[in-house]
Design a protein around this motif. Structure first.
Motif, PDB file in Angstrom:
ATOM      1  N   VAL A  63       0.864  -1.174   0.085  1.00 18.06           N
ATOM      2  CA  VAL A  63      -0.025  -0.053   0.180  1.00 18.06           C
ATOM      3  C   VAL A  63       0.921   1.877   0.170  1.00 18.06           C
ATOM      4  CG1 VAL A  63      -1.575  -1.604   1.223  1.00 18.06           C
ATOM      5  CG2 VAL A  63      -0.476   0.248   2.417  1.00 18.06           C
ATOM      6  N   ALA A  64       0.261   2.531  -1.158  1.00 16.80           N
ATOM      7  CA  ALA A  64       1.228   3.601  -1.102  1.00 16.80           C
ATOM      8  C   ALA A  64       0.374   4.414   0.544  1.00 16.80           C
ATOM      9  CB  ALA A  64       0.845   3.991  -2.125  1.00 16.80           C
ATOM     10  N   LEU A  65       1.277   5.485   1.117  1.00 13.82           N
ATOM     11  CA  LEU A  65       1.096   6.166   1.846  1.00 13.82           C
ATOM     12  C   LEU A  65       0.406   7.726   0.927  1.00 13.82           C
ATOM     13  CD1 LEU A  65       3.774   5.394   4.557  1.00 13.82           C
ATOM     14  CD2 LEU A  65       1.778   5.189   5.018  1.00 13.82           C
ATOM     15  N   ALA A  66      -0.071   8.116   1.459  1.00 18.12           N
ATOM     16  CA  ALA A  66      -0.907  10.080   1.156  1.00 18.12           C
ATOM     17  C   ALA A  66      -0.057  10.596   2.610  1.00 18.12           C
ATOM     18  CB  ALA A  66      -1.897   9.780   1.050  1.00 18.12           C
ATOM     19  N   ASN A  67      -0.372  10.355   3.394  1.00 19.03           N
ATOM     20  CA  ASN A  67       0.562  11.148   4.400  1.00 19.03           C
ATOM     21  C   ASN A  67       0.650  10.373   5.547  1.00 19.03           C
ATOM     22  OD1 ASN A  67      -2.174  11.453   5.817  1.00 19.03           O
ATOM     23  ND2 ASN A  67      -2.883  13.034   4.284  1.00 19.03           N
ATOM     24  N   ALA A  68       1.119  10.335   6.810  1.00 23.05           N
ATOM     25  CA  ALA A  68       0.893   9.624   8.263  1.00 23.05           C
ATOM     26  C   ALA A  68       0.040  10.172   8.072  1.00 23.05           C
ATOM     27  CB  ALA A  68       1.186  10.574   9.058  1.00 23.05           C
ATOM     28  N   SER A  69      -1.625   9.869   7.834  1.00 29.47           N
ATOM     29  CA  SER A  69      -2.898   9.070   9.016  1.00 29.47           C
ATOM     30  C   SER A  69      -4.086   9.138   7.462  1.00 29.47           C
ATOM     31  CB  SER A  69      -3.421  10.813   8.863  1.00 29.47           C
ATOM     32  OG  SER A  69      -3.172  11.251   9.988  1.00 29.47           O
ATOM     33  N   THR A  70      -3.228   8.332   6.378  1.00 35.03           N
ATOM     34  CA  THR A  70      -3.460   7.940   4.897  1.00 35.03           C
ATOM     35  C   THR A  70      -3.440   6.711   4.220  1.00 35.03           C
ATOM     36  OG1 THR A  70      -4.890  10.499   5.206  1.00 35.03           O
ATOM     37  CG2 THR A  70      -5.473   8.586   3.140  1.00 35.03           C
ATOM     38  N   LEU A  71      -3.786   5.880   3.720  1.00 34.71           N
ATOM     39  CA  LEU A  71      -3.370   5.178   3.009  1.00 34.71           C
ATOM     40  C   LEU A  71      -4.244   5.007   2.230  1.00 34.71           C
ATOM     41  CD1 LEU A  71      -3.301   1.804   5.015  1.00 34.71           C
ATOM     42  CD2 LEU A  71      -1.499   3.163   4.824  1.00 34.71           C
ATOM     43  N   PHE A  72      -2.965   5.053   0.456  1.00 39.99           N
ATOM     44  CA  PHE A  72      -3.331   5.441  -0.559  1.00 39.99           C
ATOM     45  C   PHE A  72      -3.887   3.845  -1.459  1.00 39.99           C
ATOM     46  CE2 PHE A  72      -2.654   5.828  -4.720  1.00 39.99           C
ATOM     47  CZ  PHE A  72      -4.132   6.650  -5.057  1.00 39.99           C
ATOM     48  N   PHE A  73      -4.587   3.192  -2.134  1.00 32.90           N
ATOM     49  CA  PHE A  73      -4.628   1.953  -2.692  1.00 32.90           C
ATOM     50  C   PHE A  73      -4.819   2.492  -3.658  1.00 32.90           C
ATOM     51  CE2 PHE A  73      -5.976   0.775   1.671  1.00 32.90           C
ATOM     52  CZ  PHE A  73      -5.231  -0.147   1.467  1.00 32.90           C
ATOM     53  N   SER A  74      -3.874   1.901  -5.365  1.00 33.76           N
ATOM     54  CA  SER A  74      -4.169   1.666  -6.422  1.00 33.76           C
ATOM     55  C   SER A  74      -4.114  -0.067  -7.103  1.00 33.76           C
ATOM     56  CB  SER A  74      -3.282   2.450  -7.092  1.00 33.76           C
ATOM     57  OG  SER A  74      -3.687   2.844  -8.347  1.00 33.76           O
ATOM     58  N   PRO A  75      -4.721  -0.934  -7.173  1.00 35.55           N
ATOM     59  CA  PRO A  75      -4.504  -1.990  -7.691  1.00 35.55           C
ATOM     60  C   PRO A  75      -3.979  -2.401  -8.692  1.00 35.55           C
ATOM     61  CG  PRO A  75      -7.043  -1.754  -6.744  1.00 35.55           C
ATOM     62  CD  PRO A  75      -6.285  -0.732  -6.691  1.00 35.55           C
ATOM     63  N   PRO A  76      -3.471  -3.112  -8.785  1.00 29.74           N
ATOM     64  CA  PRO A  76      -3.939  -2.760 -10.833  1.00 29.74           C
ATOM     65  C   PRO A  76      -4.726  -3.455 -11.691  1.00 29.74           C
ATOM     66  CG  PRO A  76      -3.062  -4.981  -9.502  1.00 29.74           C
ATOM     67  CD  PRO A  76      -2.930  -3.772  -8.560  1.00 29.74           C
TER      68      PRO A  76
END
Length: 77
Positions: free
Chosen positions: A42-55
């Motif tokens: 998973v990726a981090l948008a910032n310290a409080s938010t996870l970002f998901f972009s699946p294939p």
């Protein structure tokens, strides 16, 4: 959206398969590391938010596995 029932999750938002999970506390790096150790990137948008972009080739079985890992890490299971 079911994760929004957890106290640590502030909001789940997104469009299509691209989405983010915002936490009430800055725990995203800890959650991201725990997911990684279980095989979910998973990726981090910032310290409080996870970002998901699946294939784009994501199938249902793999999506379910990723969701299970995320639920396990967040203590939803």
């Amino acid at each position: 959206k079911p994760l929004e029932k957890l106290r640590k999750v502030k909001e789940v938002r997104g469009v299509g398969m691209v989405f983010g999970i915002e936490f009430t506390f800055p725990i995203a790096p800890v959650v991201a590391l725990a997911c990684y150790r279980k095989g979910l990137l998973v990726a981090l948008a910032n310290a409080s938010t996870l970002f998901f972009s699946p294939p784009l080739v994501l199938d249902r079985k793999l999506a379910d596995k990723g969701a299970a890992i995320l639920e396990e890490v967040l203590g939803a299971r």
